[in-house]
Design an enzyme around this catalytic site. Sequence first.
Site, PDB file in Angstrom:
ATOM      1  CG  HIS A  46      -2.123  -0.884   1.053  1.00 46.03           C
ATOM      2  ND1 HIS A  46      -2.892  -1.292   2.132  1.00 46.03           N
ATOM      3  CD2 HIS A  46      -2.671  -1.488  -0.028  1.00 46.03           C
ATOM      4  CE1 HIS A  46      -3.847  -2.099   1.710  1.00 46.03           C
ATOM      5  NE2 HIS A  46      -3.736  -2.223   0.405  1.00 46.03           N
TER       6      HIS A  46
ATOM      7  CG  HIS B 236      -9.978  -6.193  -4.576  1.00 44.63           C
ATOM      8  ND1 HIS B 236     -10.605  -4.974  -4.635  1.00 44.63           N
ATOM      9  CD2 HIS B 236      -9.010  -6.057  -3.627  1.00 44.63           C
ATOM     10  CE1 HIS B 236     -10.050  -4.157  -3.756  1.00 44.63           C
ATOM     11  NE2 HIS B 236      -9.066  -4.790  -3.145  1.00 44.63           N
TER      12      HIS B 236
ATOM     13  CD  GLU C 159      -5.955  -2.650  -2.736  1.00 46.65           C
ATOM     14  OE1 GLU C 159      -5.259  -1.904  -2.024  1.00 46.65           O
ATOM     15  OE2 GLU C 159      -6.710  -3.534  -2.266  1.00 46.65           O
TER      16      GLU C 159
ATOM     17  CG  ASP D 218      -3.046  -5.923  -4.162  1.00 45.54           C
ATOM     18  OD1 ASP D 218      -3.751  -4.921  -4.369  1.00 45.54           O
ATOM     19  OD2 ASP D 218      -3.318  -6.752  -3.280  1.00 45.54           O
TER      20      ASP D 218
ATOM     21  CG  HIS E 159      -9.779  -3.677   1.869  1.00 48.58           C
ATOM     22  ND1 HIS E 159      -8.892  -2.609   1.822  1.00 48.58           N
ATOM     23  CD2 HIS E 159      -9.291  -4.613   1.033  1.00 48.58           C
ATOM     24  CE1 HIS E 159      -7.888  -2.920   1.021  1.00 48.58           C
ATOM     25  NE2 HIS E 159      -8.112  -4.123   0.530  1.00 48.58           N
TER      26      HIS E 159
ATOM     27  CG  ASP F 238      -7.628  -8.053  -0.251  1.00 47.55           C
ATOM     28  OD1 ASP F 238      -6.626  -8.708  -0.605  1.00 47.55           O
ATOM     29  OD2 ASP F 238      -7.882  -6.925  -0.688  1.00 47.55           O
TER      30      ASP F 238
ATOM     31  CE1 TYR G  60      -3.768  -8.621   3.782  1.00 47.72           C
ATOM     32  CE2 TYR G  60      -6.023  -8.953   4.496  1.00 47.72           C
ATOM     33  CZ  TYR G  60      -5.110  -8.699   3.498  1.00 47.72           C
ATOM     34  OH  TYR G  60      -5.546  -8.525   2.200  1.00 47.72           O
TER      35      TYR G  60
ATOM     36  CG  HIS H 134      -2.547 -10.691  -0.561  1.00 48.03           C
ATOM     37  ND1 HIS H 134      -1.724 -10.372  -1.624  1.00 48.03           N
ATOM     38  CD2 HIS H 134      -3.524  -9.748  -0.560  1.00 48.03           C
ATOM     39  CE1 HIS H 134      -2.182  -9.297  -2.231  1.00 48.03           C
ATOM     40  NE2 HIS H 134      -3.270  -8.904  -1.611  1.00 48.03           N
TER      41      HIS H 134
END
Length: 397
Positions: free
Chosen positions: A23, A79, A81, A83, A146, A165, A193, A226
Amino acid sequence: MLKAITERVSWAGKVDWELRRFHGEEYSTHHGSSYNSYLVRGEKTALIETVWSPFASEFVENLARAGVLDSIDFLVANHAEPDHSGAMPELLRARPGLPVYCTANGVKSLKGTYHQDWNFQVVKTGDTLDLGAGLALTFVEAPMLHWPDTMFCYLSGENILFSNDAFGQHLACETLFNDTVDECELFQEAIKYYANILTPFSRLVTKKINDVLALKLPVSMICPSHGVIWRKDPLRIVEAYLKWADDYQEDQAVVVYDTMWNATRHMAEGIAQGMRDARPSMTVKCLNAAKADVNDLITEVFKSKAVAVGSPTFNRGILRSVAAVLEEMRGLGFKKKKGAAFGSYGWSGESVKMIEEGLSGAGFELAAPGLKLSWQPDGSGLEQCLAFGRELAGNLG
């Protein structure tokens, strides 16, 4: 390189042993991480998520080398994001027109990030994608877990939950599974996390888990985006999330401080000792905000009933490391925790009031009036610190 999870499901991701910040610079990853992508092969083939963009070329080349790139029929973007989605531009250059299954908010996020009008197929909770051979993906929207676009998908026929996530950790592991790694390290990374990423959404975590559990779906594995795959007792991490989401506390307190010439450090150590004296069974940790890893520190706050925060007065304010921790705590929205302020000063002494305002603004109940001492604490001052610690411990219920 593909790694078999079952006969029909393979891991196609990337283990990033070198990652130390995530992040941007906001999150520490002491043990690296992984970007988990999954290939599901029935009569049709679905690829669930991709990897972070620095590994995009390697990712697409590995799919080609494994002989599966041209056989992918569907791309599932749980997702947006980067990553998760970072290799999508390169993948979709190799496979133009490939259908991309995501939520409506996923379309917004992906278009906003990559400015491409891909072949989006919008799905909502309950929609299914039949892969044939007894395999089907069922989509479950999970907004704000999230990001607004987040969703899970469940693979019937293999009883696997691809949880995005949720239930993940930043932990590099070539052996993939939870029963192949050190359990203490695994759960420390899992709670870190949760504490640093999912705490603000705890009420939504509880609701979404209960919604999924109410479906009574058999779950043989949980495959997050992850870290490790949960194959041994996979619902154990679900039970942990339900505990963590319920205003989690251990019998612990943490004293957080920064110091210029050790006066505030001496106060912090005295307060911590006073708390231990009053409650010998309680764990009390003392952390310098300027030297401790901020994400590890926040994890200790998450685990604690109370936090005492201290800073000397500096430029009519507080030291920047303490201000940063207070801002982290405000943003994470901890519930049902108590706090107290302390600090040393030479001539103006604003720090304690500012810390109290910061704690109140972060939702902490002030458990004792703040303590401020001028210059270096002497014997009398250190006794005040001990008494302050005892009073704080006594007010924790």
